[in-house]
Write a protein that holds these residues in place. Structure first.
Motif, PDB file in Angstrom:
ATOM      1  N   VAL A   7      -3.404  -9.090  -3.977  1.00 54.02           N
ATOM      2  CA  VAL A   7      -4.789  -9.171  -3.502  1.00 54.02           C
ATOM      3  C   VAL A   7      -5.619 -10.010  -4.458  1.00 54.02           C
ATOM      4  O   VAL A   7      -6.303 -10.938  -4.064  1.00 54.02           O
ATOM      5  CB  VAL A   7      -5.413  -7.759  -3.361  1.00 54.02           C
ATOM      6  N   ASN A  11      -4.982  -6.242  -8.475  1.00 54.95           N
ATOM      7  CA  ASN A  11      -4.533  -5.350  -7.407  1.00 54.95           C
ATOM      8  C   ASN A  11      -3.474  -5.970  -6.507  1.00 54.95           C
ATOM      9  O   ASN A  11      -3.400  -7.190  -6.356  1.00 54.95           O
ATOM     10  CB  ASN A  11      -5.722  -4.941  -6.535  1.00 54.95           C
ATOM     11  N   GLU A  13      -1.770  -5.243  -2.504  1.00 56.71           N
ATOM     12  CA  GLU A  13      -1.834  -4.479  -1.267  1.00 56.71           C
ATOM     13  C   GLU A  13      -0.414  -4.064  -0.899  1.00 56.71           C
ATOM     14  O   GLU A  13       0.458  -4.906  -0.708  1.00 56.71           O
ATOM     15  CB  GLU A  13      -2.457  -5.277  -0.128  1.00 56.71           C
ATOM     16  N   THR A 104      -4.392  -0.343  -1.449  1.00 56.16           N
ATOM     17  CA  THR A 104      -4.682  -1.300  -2.507  1.00 56.16           C
ATOM     18  C   THR A 104      -4.483  -0.562  -3.821  1.00 56.16           C
ATOM     19  O   THR A 104      -5.215   0.377  -4.128  1.00 56.16           O
ATOM     20  CB  THR A 104      -6.112  -1.850  -2.391  1.00 56.16           C
TER      21      THR A 104
END
Length: 174
Positions: A7, A11, A13, A104
Motif C-alpha cells: 500500500v 503498510n 494490504e 491493511t
C-alpha cells in the motif's frame, strides 16, 4: 488463500480469500458426519441435518456465511477499517464465488499470524453455518458447534493483538 499488495512504505494490504465451494464442501461434510452418527431411530432428522447443502437450504447457509464474514471483519477492525464505498445497502441474496476480508497491516506484520487468522476465519465460517443449521435440525448438537464458534471468535479477536509492532526493550545501566 492470502494475497498481499504493498500500500505504502509502512503498510501492506492483505486479502484473505475464502472460496465458497471449499466452505460449502466442509459444511456439507461435517453435516453428513453429524447426521451419520445419529441413531437409526432418528432417520428423518438425519436427512434434515444432511440436507444442509440442498436447494432452498443453501440460501440460509449463504446468509449465515455473509453474516459470519462481516462479524470476523469487525473483530479485526483496526486492520479492516475501510471508507464507505456503497451508501445504499440491500438484503438481496447473492452467492459470492469468493468471500474476502481486506486487511491493511504493517509491513512487518507476521505472515504466520496472517496464516493463522485465515484458518481461524475459515473454521468460524464453517462452524457458524453448521451451528445455525443444527439449531433447526438437531438442537442438541447445535450447542457443541456454538461453543466451537465462541472459541474461534476469541482466537480471531486476540490473534492480531498479541503484538502489533516491534518490541523494543530499553537498555538499563545495571
Amino acid at each position: 488463500m492470502i494475497e498481499c499488495h504493498k500500500v505504502d512504505s509502512k503498510n501492506i494490504e492483505a486479502v484473505l480469500l475464502f472460496k465458497r465451494e471449499q466452505l460449502i464442501y466442509d459444511i456439507r461434510n461435517l453435516a453428513y458426519v453429524e447426521g451419520d452418527i445419529m441413531p437409526e431411530a432418528q432417520q428423518h432428522e438425519r436427512h434434515t441435518v444432511q440436507d444442509i447443502g440442498e436447494a432452498g437450504n443453501i440460501d440460509r447457509v449463504t446468509r449465515v456465511l455473509d453474516l459470519a464474514l462481516s462479524e470476523c471483519a469487525e473483530w479485526l477492525y483496526p486492520f479492516t477499517k475501510r471508507r464507505i464505498y456503497r451508501e445504499c445497502l440491500d438484503d438481496r441474496l447473492t452467492e459470492k464465488k469468493v468471500y474476502s476480508i481486506f486487511m491493511t497491516v504493517p509491513k512487518d506484520f507476521s505472515q504466520t499470524t496472517l496464516n493463522a487468522i485465515e484458518k481461524l476465519v475459515h473454521e468460524y465460517l464453517v462452524c457458524s453455518a453448521l451451528a445455525d443449521w443444527l439449531s433447526i435440525a438437531n438442537t442438541k448438537k447445535a450447542a457443541v458447534w456454538k461453543e466451537k464458534m465462541e472459541e474461534l471468535k476469541t482466537a480471531i479477536k486476540n490473534k492480531p493483538r498479541l503484538r502489533r509492532s516491534r518490541l523494543r526493550i530499553s537498555q538499563h545501566p545495571f
